[in-house]
Each structure stands twice: as C-alpha cells, then as structure tokens.
Scaffold this motif. Sequence first.
Motif, PDB file in Angstrom:
ATOM      1  N   PHE A 129      38.684  69.887  27.076  1.00 17.14           N
ATOM      2  CA  PHE A 129      38.921  69.053  28.245  1.00 17.14           C
ATOM      3  C   PHE A 129      38.102  69.549  29.440  1.00 17.14           C
ATOM      4  O   PHE A 129      37.581  68.763  30.213  1.00 17.14           O
ATOM      5  N   GLU A 130      37.976  70.863  29.558  1.00 14.83           N
ATOM      6  CA  GLU A 130      37.159  71.432  30.639  1.00 14.83           C
ATOM      7  C   GLU A 130      35.702  70.998  30.483  1.00 14.83           C
ATOM      8  O   GLU A 130      35.042  70.627  31.447  1.00 14.83           O
ATOM      9  N   ILE A 131      35.221  71.043  29.227  1.00 14.12           N
ATOM     10  CA  ILE A 131      33.824  70.636  28.966  1.00 14.12           C
ATOM     11  C   ILE A 131      33.669  69.163  29.352  1.00 14.12           C
ATOM     12  O   ILE A 131      32.735  68.765  30.033  1.00 14.12           O
ATOM     13  N   VAL A 132      34.656  68.370  28.923  1.00 19.26           N
ATOM     14  CA  VAL A 132      34.631  66.938  29.186  1.00 19.26           C
ATOM     15  C   VAL A 132      34.579  66.669  30.687  1.00 19.26           C
ATOM     16  O   VAL A 132      33.779  65.866  31.160  1.00 19.26           O
ATOM     17  N   LYS A 133      35.400  67.366  31.433  1.00 21.76           N
ATOM     18  CA  LYS A 133      35.450  67.130  32.878  1.00 21.76           C
ATOM     19  C   LYS A 133      34.095  67.414  33.527  1.00 21.76           C
ATOM     20  O   LYS A 133      33.647  66.666  34.387  1.00 21.76           O
ATOM     21  N   SER A 134      33.436  68.491  33.069  1.00 19.69           N
ATOM     22  CA  SER A 134      32.152  68.787  33.691  1.00 19.69           C
ATOM     23  C   SER A 134      31.097  67.766  33.277  1.00 19.69           C
ATOM     24  O   SER A 134      30.211  67.441  34.063  1.00 19.69           O
ATOM     25  N   LEU A 135      31.217  67.239  32.049  1.00 23.52           N
ATOM     26  CA  LEU A 135      30.273  66.196  31.618  1.00 23.52           C
ATOM     27  C   LEU A 135      30.428  64.945  32.480  1.00 23.52           C
ATOM     28  O   LEU A 135      29.456  64.354  32.929  1.00 23.52           O
ATOM     29  N   VAL A 136      31.679  64.557  32.703  1.00 23.37           N
ATOM     30  CA  VAL A 136      31.927  63.357  33.497  1.00 23.37           C
ATOM     31  C   VAL A 136      31.388  63.542  34.920  1.00 23.37           C
ATOM     32  O   VAL A 136      30.763  62.641  35.479  1.00 23.37           O
ATOM     33  N   LYS A 137      31.595  64.710  35.479  1.00 23.64           N
ATOM     34  CA  LYS A 137      31.083  64.992  36.832  1.00 23.64           C
ATOM     35  C   LYS A 137      29.570  64.830  36.848  1.00 23.64           C
ATOM     36  O   LYS A 137      29.004  64.303  37.797  1.00 23.64           O
ATOM     37  N   ALA A 138      28.934  65.304  35.771  1.00 20.58           N
ATOM     38  CA  ALA A 138      27.473  65.215  35.697  1.00 20.58           C
ATOM     39  C   ALA A 138      27.013  63.754  35.667  1.00 20.58           C
ATOM     40  O   ALA A 138      26.030  63.407  36.317  1.00 20.58           O
ATOM     41  N   ILE A 139      27.730  62.883  34.952  1.00 25.20           N
ATOM     42  CA  ILE A 139      27.312  61.462  34.913  1.00 25.20           C
ATOM     43  C   ILE A 139      27.532  60.840  36.288  1.00 25.20           C
ATOM     44  O   ILE A 139      26.693  60.118  36.789  1.00 25.20           O
ATOM     45  N   LYS A 192      43.512  60.693  22.058  1.00 27.01           N
ATOM     46  CA  LYS A 192      42.149  60.514  21.560  1.00 27.01           C
ATOM     47  C   LYS A 192      41.460  59.402  22.345  1.00 27.01           C
ATOM     48  O   LYS A 192      40.316  59.540  22.791  1.00 27.01           O
ATOM     49  N   ILE A 193      42.157  58.286  22.511  1.00 27.85           N
ATOM     50  CA  ILE A 193      41.600  57.142  23.235  1.00 27.85           C
ATOM     51  C   ILE A 193      41.292  57.542  24.670  1.00 27.85           C
ATOM     52  O   ILE A 193      40.239  57.210  25.217  1.00 27.85           O
ATOM     53  N   ASP A 194      42.208  58.295  25.258  1.00 32.09           N
ATOM     54  CA  ASP A 194      42.039  58.725  26.639  1.00 32.09           C
ATOM     55  C   ASP A 194      40.748  59.535  26.808  1.00 32.09           C
ATOM     56  O   ASP A 194      39.937  59.282  27.699  1.00 32.09           O
ATOM     57  N   MET A 195      40.556  60.491  25.897  1.00 33.06           N
ATOM     58  CA  MET A 195      39.386  61.352  26.009  1.00 33.06           C
ATOM     59  C   MET A 195      38.102  60.561  25.758  1.00 33.06           C
ATOM     60  O   MET A 195      37.115  60.705  26.492  1.00 33.06           O
ATOM     61  N   ALA A 196      38.131  59.690  24.738  1.00 34.47           N
ATOM     62  CA  ALA A 196      36.935  58.889  24.437  1.00 34.47           C
ATOM     63  C   ALA A 196      36.617  57.952  25.595  1.00 34.47           C
ATOM     64  O   ALA A 196      35.452  57.748  25.938  1.00 34.47           O
ATOM     65  N   ALA A 197      37.663  57.395  26.222  1.00 33.85           N
ATOM     66  CA  ALA A 197      37.441  56.462  27.324  1.00 33.85           C
ATOM     67  C   ALA A 197      36.822  57.192  28.522  1.00 33.85           C
ATOM     68  O   ALA A 197      35.873  56.702  29.133  1.00 33.85           O
ATOM     69  N   VAL A 198      37.325  58.373  28.813  1.00 32.10           N
ATOM     70  CA  VAL A 198      36.772  59.143  29.936  1.00 32.10           C
ATOM     71  C   VAL A 198      35.289  59.441  29.698  1.00 32.10           C
ATOM     72  O   VAL A 198      34.473  59.437  30.601  1.00 32.10           O
ATOM     73  N   LEU A 199      34.964  59.644  28.408  1.00 28.95           N
ATOM     74  CA  LEU A 199      33.596  60.056  28.065  1.00 28.95           C
ATOM     75  C   LEU A 199      32.685  58.929  27.575  1.00 28.95           C
ATOM     76  O   LEU A 199      31.557  59.195  27.183  1.00 28.95           O
ATOM     77  N   HIS A 200      33.179  57.681  27.581  1.00 24.54           N
ATOM     78  CA  HIS A 200      32.446  56.642  26.845  1.00 24.54           C
ATOM     79  C   HIS A 200      30.986  56.478  27.276  1.00 24.54           C
ATOM     80  O   HIS A 200      30.131  56.149  26.463  1.00 24.54           O
ATOM     81  N   ASP A 201      30.696  56.732  28.542  1.00 23.05           N
ATOM     82  CA  ASP A 201      29.320  56.547  29.008  1.00 23.05           C
ATOM     83  C   ASP A 201      28.562  57.862  29.181  1.00 23.05           C
ATOM     84  O   ASP A 201      27.541  57.910  29.871  1.00 23.05           O
ATOM     85  N   VAL A 202      29.070  58.921  28.553  1.00 22.19           N
ATOM     86  CA  VAL A 202      28.453  60.241  28.747  1.00 22.19           C
ATOM     87  C   VAL A 202      26.977  60.250  28.325  1.00 22.19           C
ATOM     88  O   VAL A 202      26.166  60.991  28.873  1.00 22.19           O
ATOM     89  N   GLY A 203      26.611  59.376  27.409  1.00 26.03           N
ATOM     90  CA  GLY A 203      25.226  59.295  26.931  1.00 26.03           C
ATOM     91  C   GLY A 203      24.256  58.860  28.012  1.00 26.03           C
ATOM     92  O   GLY A 203      23.034  58.968  27.853  1.00 26.03           O
ATOM     93  N   LYS A 204      24.790  58.376  29.142  1.00 26.38           N
ATOM     94  CA  LYS A 204      23.910  57.968  30.251  1.00 26.38           C
ATOM     95  C   LYS A 204      23.282  59.181  30.935  1.00 26.38           C
ATOM     96  O   LYS A 204      22.373  59.025  31.750  1.00 26.38           O
ATOM     97  N   ILE A 205      23.772  60.358  30.598  1.00 27.40           N
ATOM     98  CA  ILE A 205      23.218  61.598  31.148  1.00 27.40           C
ATOM     99  C   ILE A 205      21.713  61.683  30.888  1.00 27.40           C
ATOM    100  O   ILE A 205      20.946  62.141  31.725  1.00 27.40           O
ATOM    101  N   GLY A 206      21.289  61.180  29.726  1.00 27.53           N
ATOM    102  CA  GLY A 206      19.882  61.277  29.352  1.00 27.53           C
ATOM    103  C   GLY A 206      19.002  60.202  29.988  1.00 27.53           C
ATOM    104  O   GLY A 206      17.799  60.169  29.758  1.00 27.53           O
ATOM    105  N   ILE A 207      19.581  59.277  30.738  1.00 27.37           N
ATOM    106  CA  ILE A 207      18.794  58.175  31.312  1.00 27.37           C
ATOM    107  C   ILE A 207      18.458  58.496  32.771  1.00 27.37           C
ATOM    108  O   ILE A 207      19.296  59.026  33.505  1.00 27.37           O
ATOM    109  N   SER A 208      17.246  58.137  33.175  1.00 22.20           N
ATOM    110  CA  SER A 208      16.833  58.528  34.537  1.00 22.20           C
ATOM    111  C   SER A 208      17.655  57.776  35.591  1.00 22.20           C
ATOM    112  O   SER A 208      18.067  56.634  35.397  1.00 22.20           O
ATOM    113  N   GLU A 209      17.853  58.460  36.723  1.00 25.23           N
ATOM    114  CA  GLU A 209      18.646  57.887  37.823  1.00 25.23           C
ATOM    115  C   GLU A 209      18.024  56.596  38.339  1.00 25.23           C
ATOM    116  O   GLU A 209      18.722  55.687  38.759  1.00 25.23           O
ATOM    117  N   LYS A 210      16.688  56.532  38.278  1.00 21.06           N
ATOM    118  CA  LYS A 210      15.975  55.346  38.775  1.00 21.06           C
ATOM    119  C   LYS A 210      16.438  54.106  38.015  1.00 21.06           C
ATOM    120  O   LYS A 210      16.678  53.059  38.579  1.00 21.06           O
TER     121      LYS A 210
END
Length: 330
Positions: free
Chosen positions: A142-152, A186-204
Amino acid sequence: MRLDLDFADVINKLITLLEGLTGGDIFFVLKNNYVERHYYTKNGIWKKIHFIKQILKENKYRKLNHMLKEYPVYYPFLLKGNYCYIIPIIIKNSLKGYTFIVREKTREFKEQEIEVINNILSQAGVVIENSFLIEETHAMNFEIVKSLVKAIEAKDTYTKGHSQRVAAISNLIAKEMGFTPQTMKKIDMAAVLHDVGKIGISEKILNKVERLTEEEYNQIRKHPENGYEIVSQIKNMLQIAEIIKYHHEKWDGTGYPEKLEGEFIPIESRIISVADTFDAITSDRSYRKGASIEKAYEEIMINIGKQFDPFVVKNFLNIEREKIIKIIKI
Ligand SMILES: [Fe+2]
C-alpha cells in the motif's frame, strides 16, 4: 480455515469458533505488534476486552501479567465465580501470547473438551502468523501504491483526485453486488492504481489542450499495459495488475489492449470501467469542462451492452444518487 484472510478476520473467526465450541467468552492477548491490532479492530473484541478487564478489576489484579504469574496455563481454574482456562499461543517455537476462555462456575471444563480446544489453538498459531505476514505485505504494498499514485498526480494535474473517486465509486458498486471484503480490497487497490501506466507518458501529451495526433493517442492507449508491467513487479500484486490491464476493455469487444469481450473481461475491471467513465465525464480536463451528473448517467445508460456490462450498470444505478454526488464533489 483459508490462509488469505486478514488478521482481524482470523482473530474474529477464531473467537467465533471457540465461543461456539465452549459457550464461554474468549479473549486473546497477543504480544508485540499484535496487541494494538487486536485491541482496535472490531467492536466485538472490545467488549471481550472490557469483560476480562472487569474480571481482573474485581479480583484486584491491575495487570494481566499478575494473573498469568499466579495461575497455571493448560489447567482450568476458578476465579471469582468463573471458570478460566489459559492457553499459550506459540508461533515458531516462541510464545506470542495467550488465549483466555472464561465461563460460569456451573460449567466445568471437561477433559475431552480441553483436548479439542488445545488442538484448535495449536493450529491457530500458524494461521495467525500467516495472516500477520499477509497483512504486513499488504501494508508495504500500500505504501508503494501511494507513492505511485502521487507520482501520477504530480504529472497530470487534471486527474488529481480521479483515482480516489474511481476507487470510491467502484467500492460502492462492488458493495451493491455483494462482493466479499477481500475482493473489495482488491478492487479498491486496482481502482486507485488503474492509471498508473500514465507514468511513462510525457506530461506534454497528458496535459495537451489541442487534439492529440495519432501517435500521441497510441501512446496513451498503452497505459493499461504499462500499468500491468509496473504493478506486476510488486509482490502478490499480479491479480491487481491484470485488473488494471483490462480497465479499457469494452463489453462488446471493441476496447483495448486485447479486445476482450463480455465475461472474458475480469469483473473487477468491468466495475472500474463504469466508475472511471462516470468520473471522467464529470471532471474538468485540460481540453474541456466537466459535464453534469445527469449527462454522465445518460452516457453510462446509452452504453449498456456496448461499453459496459449490463449487470454492473444495473447495480451502479441501484446506488443512491446522493452517495455518488458526494464522491464526485470531493
Ligand atoms: Fe485509464
């Protein structure tokens, strides 16, 4: 007993089982890390703590340790009109705590009964230890997840809060559908992280106001797979990663990345898909203002059987609008 239950569940199930078996009041004292968790998880447990404290008070024992020093373990004894039985909880050859069984004087503990109780509790140590380890892994994840979400969120200002709202709406749908607390987590965690893959996309690209080029659009479409790649690296998160991978699939098979159809799409992803679309319609984006709640409901209904699983939408529509509106306004 299943081993994937969380700690509070395990303690609660053990207490219920022993209560049913003995007709007494059960109470656990677990050492170190266990103590706080145990004391504060469920109301039922509180009552039992209160009950045992009452007994200790009546007997002028200020601390439980005094009782443990004066009374033997594994031998029932009488204490102010109650029969007490103390069984140590041993995990990996070390003493982790005690189980107390208390019941009226008229109901003495029989030898056979004691044997059954001891048998159950000799297994309990293993179950408690396992559930504790699982809980620890969850807390770490959950700690890892929280930092990922902050990054997105730091990259994509317009989706700030989106993940939390999607999680809250998904949670309401899952509850309406009668899912177990484990699946809801499980749903809660996946929902919080669903767009985590956007980390790799440029801010522009993420914050672009003008229309996206085909190349840029293709990059955005890769975010469910990118999310899968990231989350599947975390221990015990493979299932969460799969839910994320399929959150843009559509019921009629026209979604991405794999064009999965109907029930081939994980149910958790189908739930998140409804919540995600609903929130996306009502929130402001770089290129447009958010639409009304009525408009969002309309969109969801128009797409029943096309984008969305009809059964999931049926449950979504059963939820009081007030509850949804409250989330949207966060
Ligand atoms: Fe997405």
